[in-house]
Motif scaffolding. Sequence first.
Motif, PDB file in Angstrom:
ATOM      1  N   LEU A  85      -4.737  88.206 -32.478  1.00 12.53           N
ATOM      2  CA  LEU A  85      -4.715  89.048 -33.666  1.00 12.53           C
ATOM      3  C   LEU A  85      -3.814  90.256 -33.436  1.00 12.53           C
ATOM      4  O   LEU A  85      -3.849  90.875 -32.377  1.00 12.53           O
ATOM      5  CB  LEU A  85      -6.130  89.529 -33.993  1.00 12.53           C
ATOM      6  N   ASP A  86      -3.007  90.562 -34.450  1.00 11.23           N
ATOM      7  CA  ASP A  86      -2.175  91.756 -34.390  1.00 11.23           C
ATOM      8  C   ASP A  86      -3.088  92.963 -34.598  1.00 11.23           C
ATOM      9  O   ASP A  86      -3.665  93.139 -35.668  1.00 11.23           O
ATOM     10  CB  ASP A  86      -1.116  91.629 -35.495  1.00 11.23           C
ATOM     11  N   PRO A  87      -3.231  93.834 -33.547  1.00  9.23           N
ATOM     12  CA  PRO A  87      -4.216  94.927 -33.649  1.00  9.23           C
ATOM     13  C   PRO A  87      -3.920  95.880 -34.807  1.00  9.23           C
ATOM     14  O   PRO A  87      -4.826  96.532 -35.321  1.00  9.23           O
ATOM     15  CB  PRO A  87      -4.103  95.653 -32.307  1.00  9.23           C
ATOM     16  N   SER A  88      -2.654  95.931 -35.234  1.00 10.48           N
ATOM     17  CA  SER A  88      -2.324  96.899 -36.281  1.00 10.48           C
ATOM     18  C   SER A  88      -2.955  96.539 -37.632  1.00 10.48           C
ATOM     19  O   SER A  88      -3.013  97.370 -38.527  1.00 10.48           O
ATOM     20  CB  SER A  88      -0.803  97.025 -36.428  1.00 10.48           C
ATOM     21  N   ILE A  89      -3.420  95.300 -37.787  1.00 12.72           N
ATOM     22  CA  ILE A  89      -4.021  94.971 -39.084  1.00 12.72           C
ATOM     23  C   ILE A  89      -5.548  95.099 -39.074  1.00 12.72           C
ATOM     24  O   ILE A  89      -6.193  94.936 -40.105  1.00 12.72           O
ATOM     25  CB  ILE A  89      -3.626  93.549 -39.581  1.00 12.72           C
ATOM     26  N   ALA A  90      -6.109  95.405 -37.891  1.00 16.12           N
ATOM     27  CA  ALA A  90      -7.573  95.402 -37.762  1.00 16.12           C
ATOM     28  C   ALA A  90      -8.253  96.311 -38.788  1.00 16.12           C
ATOM     29  O   ALA A  90      -9.255  95.943 -39.401  1.00 16.12           O
ATOM     30  CB  ALA A  90      -7.972  95.810 -36.353  1.00 16.12           C
ATOM     31  N   GLU A  91      -7.674  97.515 -38.971  1.00 15.42           N
ATOM     32  CA  GLU A  91      -8.289  98.482 -39.886  1.00 15.42           C
ATOM     33  C   GLU A  91      -8.332  97.933 -41.313  1.00 15.42           C
ATOM     34  O   GLU A  91      -9.363  97.990 -41.991  1.00 15.42           O
ATOM     35  CB  GLU A  91      -7.495  99.799 -39.820  1.00 15.42           C
ATOM     36  N   ASP A  92      -7.213  97.365 -41.744  1.00 19.46           N
ATOM     37  CA  ASP A  92      -7.157  96.811 -43.107  1.00 19.46           C
ATOM     38  C   ASP A  92      -8.100  95.621 -43.257  1.00 19.46           C
ATOM     39  O   ASP A  92      -8.769  95.467 -44.282  1.00 19.46           O
ATOM     40  CB  ASP A  92      -5.724  96.350 -43.444  1.00 19.46           C
ATOM     41  N   VAL A  93      -8.142  94.779 -42.233  1.00 18.33           N
ATOM     42  CA  VAL A  93      -9.028  93.612 -42.295  1.00 18.33           C
ATOM     43  C   VAL A  93     -10.479  94.084 -42.413  1.00 18.33           C
ATOM     44  O   VAL A  93     -11.252  93.582 -43.229  1.00 18.33           O
ATOM     45  CB  VAL A  93      -8.848  92.697 -41.063  1.00 18.33           C
ATOM     46  N   ALA A  94     -10.814  95.096 -41.594  1.00 14.22           N
ATOM     47  CA  ALA A  94     -12.194  95.595 -41.611  1.00 14.22           C
ATOM     48  C   ALA A  94     -12.570  96.111 -42.996  1.00 14.22           C
ATOM     49  O   ALA A  94     -13.652  95.810 -43.506  1.00 14.22           O
ATOM     50  CB  ALA A  94     -12.357  96.705 -40.574  1.00 14.22           C
ATOM     51  N   GLN A  95     -11.672  96.870 -43.609  1.00 20.73           N
ATOM     52  CA  GLN A  95     -11.969  97.410 -44.945  1.00 20.73           C
ATOM     53  C   GLN A  95     -12.172  96.278 -45.955  1.00 20.73           C
ATOM     54  O   GLN A  95     -13.140  96.270 -46.710  1.00 20.73           O
ATOM     55  CB  GLN A  95     -10.816  98.329 -45.415  1.00 20.73           C
ATOM     56  N   GLY A  96     -11.254  95.334 -45.928  1.00 21.79           N
ATOM     57  CA  GLY A  96     -11.334  94.209 -46.877  1.00 21.79           C
ATOM     58  C   GLY A  96     -12.598  93.395 -46.661  1.00 21.79           C
ATOM     59  O   GLY A  96     -13.305  93.026 -47.605  1.00 21.79           O
ATOM     60  N   PRO A 114       0.566  90.708 -46.888  1.00 18.59           N
ATOM     61  CA  PRO A 114       1.033  90.590 -45.491  1.00 18.59           C
ATOM     62  C   PRO A 114      -0.129  90.557 -44.485  1.00 18.59           C
ATOM     63  O   PRO A 114      -0.070  89.839 -43.485  1.00 18.59           O
ATOM     64  CB  PRO A 114       1.893  91.842 -45.281  1.00 18.59           C
ATOM     65  N   VAL A 115      -1.160  91.320 -44.784  1.00 19.33           N
ATOM     66  CA  VAL A 115      -2.326  91.349 -43.885  1.00 19.33           C
ATOM     67  C   VAL A 115      -3.050  89.999 -43.953  1.00 19.33           C
ATOM     68  O   VAL A 115      -3.401  89.410 -42.925  1.00 19.33           O
ATOM     69  CB  VAL A 115      -3.288  92.501 -44.278  1.00 19.33           C
ATOM     70  N   ALA A 116      -3.232  89.521 -45.174  1.00 22.95           N
ATOM     71  CA  ALA A 116      -3.900  88.228 -45.349  1.00 22.95           C
ATOM     72  C   ALA A 116      -3.120  87.123 -44.632  1.00 22.95           C
ATOM     73  O   ALA A 116      -3.705  86.290 -43.921  1.00 22.95           O
ATOM     74  CB  ALA A 116      -4.030  87.908 -46.833  1.00 22.95           C
ATOM     75  N   ASP A 117      -1.810  87.129 -44.796  1.00 26.14           N
ATOM     76  CA  ASP A 117      -0.978  86.098 -44.145  1.00 26.14           C
ATOM     77  C   ASP A 117      -1.174  86.114 -42.636  1.00 26.14           C
ATOM     78  O   ASP A 117      -1.351  85.074 -42.003  1.00 26.14           O
ATOM     79  CB  ASP A 117       0.504  86.323 -44.464  1.00 26.14           C
ATOM     80  N   LYS A 118      -1.150  87.314 -42.080  1.00 25.07           N
ATOM     81  CA  LYS A 118      -1.294  87.435 -40.619  1.00 25.07           C
ATOM     82  C   LYS A 118      -2.666  86.950 -40.161  1.00 25.07           C
ATOM     83  O   LYS A 118      -2.785  86.243 -39.160  1.00 25.07           O
ATOM     84  CB  LYS A 118      -1.092  88.885 -40.185  1.00 25.07           C
ATOM     85  N   LEU A 119      -3.697  87.354 -40.894  1.00 23.58           N
ATOM     86  CA  LEU A 119      -5.052  86.973 -40.494  1.00 23.58           C
ATOM     87  C   LEU A 119      -5.227  85.448 -40.578  1.00 23.58           C
ATOM     88  O   LEU A 119      -5.778  84.812 -39.675  1.00 23.58           O
ATOM     89  CB  LEU A 119      -6.089  87.676 -41.379  1.00 23.58           C
ATOM     90  N   ILE A 120      -4.709  84.867 -41.637  1.00 22.33           N
ATOM     91  CA  ILE A 120      -4.869  83.416 -41.808  1.00 22.33           C
ATOM     92  C   ILE A 120      -4.097  82.650 -40.729  1.00 22.33           C
ATOM     93  O   ILE A 120      -4.586  81.652 -40.191  1.00 22.33           O
ATOM     94  CB  ILE A 120      -4.467  83.007 -43.241  1.00 22.33           C
ATOM     95  N   ALA A 121      -2.912  83.169 -40.386  1.00 21.11           N
ATOM     96  CA  ALA A 121      -2.149  82.525 -39.303  1.00 21.11           C
ATOM     97  C   ALA A 121      -2.940  82.602 -37.996  1.00 21.11           C
ATOM     98  O   ALA A 121      -3.019  81.631 -37.230  1.00 21.11           O
ATOM     99  CB  ALA A 121      -0.789  83.193 -39.154  1.00 21.11           C
ATOM    100  N   THR A 122      -3.562  83.747 -37.747  1.00 22.97           N
ATOM    101  CA  THR A 122      -4.392  83.919 -36.548  1.00 22.97           C
ATOM    102  C   THR A 122      -5.501  82.879 -36.517  1.00 22.97           C
ATOM    103  O   THR A 122      -5.761  82.241 -35.503  1.00 22.97           O
ATOM    104  CB  THR A 122      -5.049  85.323 -36.558  1.00 22.97           C
ATOM    105  N   LYS A 140      -9.778  82.055 -49.568  1.00 19.85           N
ATOM    106  CA  LYS A 140      -9.770  82.576 -50.933  1.00 19.85           C
ATOM    107  C   LYS A 140     -10.224  84.045 -50.942  1.00 19.85           C
ATOM    108  O   LYS A 140      -9.581  84.903 -51.553  1.00 19.85           O
ATOM    109  CB  LYS A 140     -10.722  81.720 -51.789  1.00 19.85           C
ATOM    110  N   ALA A 141     -11.321  84.319 -50.231  1.00 20.31           N
ATOM    111  CA  ALA A 141     -11.823  85.691 -50.190  1.00 20.31           C
ATOM    112  C   ALA A 141     -10.838  86.609 -49.478  1.00 20.31           C
ATOM    113  O   ALA A 141     -10.602  87.745 -49.902  1.00 20.31           O
ATOM    114  CB  ALA A 141     -13.178  85.727 -49.493  1.00 20.31           C
ATOM    115  N   ILE A 142     -10.250  86.120 -48.406  1.00 16.26           N
ATOM    116  CA  ILE A 142      -9.280  86.929 -47.651  1.00 16.26           C
ATOM    117  C   ILE A 142      -8.128  87.323 -48.569  1.00 16.26           C
ATOM    118  O   ILE A 142      -7.718  88.481 -48.623  1.00 16.26           O
ATOM    119  CB  ILE A 142      -8.761  86.134 -46.425  1.00 16.26           C
TER     120      ILE A 142
END
Length: 688
Positions: free
Chosen positions: A39-50, A24-32, A15-17
Amino acid sequence: METIKHYGEDVFSEKAIRKYLKKPVADKLIATMKEYKALDPSIAEDVAQGMKNWAVDMGATHFTHWFQPLTGGTAEKHDSFLEPTGIASAVLDFSGKNLIGGEADASSFPTGGLRSTFEARGYTAWDPTSPAFIKRHENGATLCIPTVFCSYKGAALDTKTPLLRSIQAVTKATERLMKKFDQKKAHTSITLGAEQEYFLIDREYYLRRPDLLQTGRTVFGAAPAKHQQLDDHYYGSIRPRILKFMTEVEHRLWKLGIPAKTRHNEVAPAQFELAPMFEEINLAVDHNMLIMEVLRQTAENLGLVCLLHEKPFDGVNGSGKHCNWSLAYGGKNLLSPGDNPRDNAMFLTFLSAIIRAVDLHADMLRTTTAGAGNDHRLGANEAPPAIISIFLGDELTEVMASIEAGTKSRSRSKRKMRLGVDSLPPLPRDTTDRNRTSPFAFTGNKFEFRAPGASQNCAQSMMVLNTIVAESIDAVCDKLDAMKGDFNSNLQALLQRLIRKHKRVLFSGDGYSSDWPAEAARRNLPNFKDTPSAVLPLKDKANRELFAKYGVLSETEMESRYEIACEDYERRIRIEGEIALEMARGMIRPVVADEFSRLATAIGQATKDGLKMGVTGLKALSLKLGAGLDDLHVKCERLEKALSQKGFRHEGILRTMTDLRKTVDKLEHLVDDSRWPMPKYREMLFIY
Ligand code: ADP
Ligand code: MG
């Protein structure tokens, strides 16, 4: 249905994610997270911010990589989100780099030679399969990011890395076997529900017991008249102070998304249990570590102390951590007997593979339960023996026997048991068919490994169990691959052979009975009685090859575990010996000497005054006290000598410590109750 509003509130949950990350970032992280994908490294920055925005909204100012070093506990080092931006101005920031990895000066963690101290760096790396969470304290909160902990060259310096590797091994082997049953590829989950036993005592008592403070257990203490003989504590009604503690623990755990489910009084006085619902094994291990922490902290807040030592009090039951373990494929429990012939065949195949694994590698399972604390439990005529055996229950034992015999089942229905054709007779799933003396018991749809100790990180046991099961499933697949002809008859023949070969590990009798060790010896089952012998399998060549083959522990990683276990054991035993000596000389002897001299004065005075009565009683007591005092002196000298021996001789220290205890516990009954220098068992265990 009502929802529990605060459940998972302190977790970077789905829910928080979804709230804090773009879709798209949330989908990838949840699938991971759900599929254990990289983890797809290209989303790391966005995940960190969120993640940071969420954490800051939750009141966090700091973050930490949270890991499980080889101390058996957890570790954290906090960094603030603070980024100065100008003169006395700053913002809160967090980068993808900080999320994914960290460097920790970890030269003081045990490494067992894996990392020489001049190369003092350890590296933490995010484990996205376990969600980030918030830890709160009075003045704020910290974002905790579960990580693994490795050396520069990638050697595992923690318990989590090998666990994750073992999960991969089981997944691969399970997929291989399921394919043979024509099952579509699906997610393998290894499930764990770890029941946690613990003691609670009043903090006032704890602070007056140097042995509890320093070692977690009492090295002295006479048994109280009443302890657990009446069995009146087990499942008894829970006292208000304890219930307050339990509800507070649950509240905190639920906020952390930890599914605490069951609470009750245990067998010993002042002993309790908490059981969560089972979860995926990696998460369940992390959650168990948090459960232990929350238990300790909550107790402290309420003026109590939570003792997680395996044997805080001599003479009453110790505390274990019962690890309920199972395997599921595509959400279906593979250890749940099915209701059609195909499912039964799968069930029996996995069951046989596990029996084979435990029989062949009982030594490694035993190793993971070794430790100074657990030595007081295992094999000490109380849950469970140090000999690893499997309990299946009557019905299943009969099914296995009928497969082995290759003939008719002897069950009521008298049907022939043909794999893939026949159904199993109905197996009871209730809890009546229980053998509480078995270290490894089948309980209807899972195995319960009851040997791990209450304070231990169960990642070690689970990592070994996973690896040996993976190896065994692979062995079954290899054998099936080598057979020609009909699958079901091949399977039948194979299971028959497996059972014949490994049935020696099956035991439904009383594991506490004095006949069992002799019977186990006849069956050639290993029986490692203490830690120094139980860790030897870590040095065994075949074991090392097995764990290396599955990429779970390299040879050097095995060696490091061996060294750490030996070192830890030695340190703990020495500390126990030293604290016993210090207490005997510094706390007990002065009180006894004082009592003795008061008596001597009284006797002198009474004799001088020509009193007719009382002198006999005083003299008898002074004789006993005097003898005790002399005894105390001798026993202390012996313990001191054992402690100063060159090299580490655990037998000598343990023996002299036990001897000293006998003397001290006798003196406890001779000295004026109000003068005894520390709280007694009957106070600690009953007044709370
Ligand atoms: P009991 O009280 O008879 O031991 P429970 O059903 O209460 O049985 O289970 C005890 C523990 O076993 C709980 O933590 C529970 O979640 C766990 N458990 C139940 N089913 C499974 C399973 N399939 N895999 C792993 N653990 C399980
Ligand atoms: Mg149970």
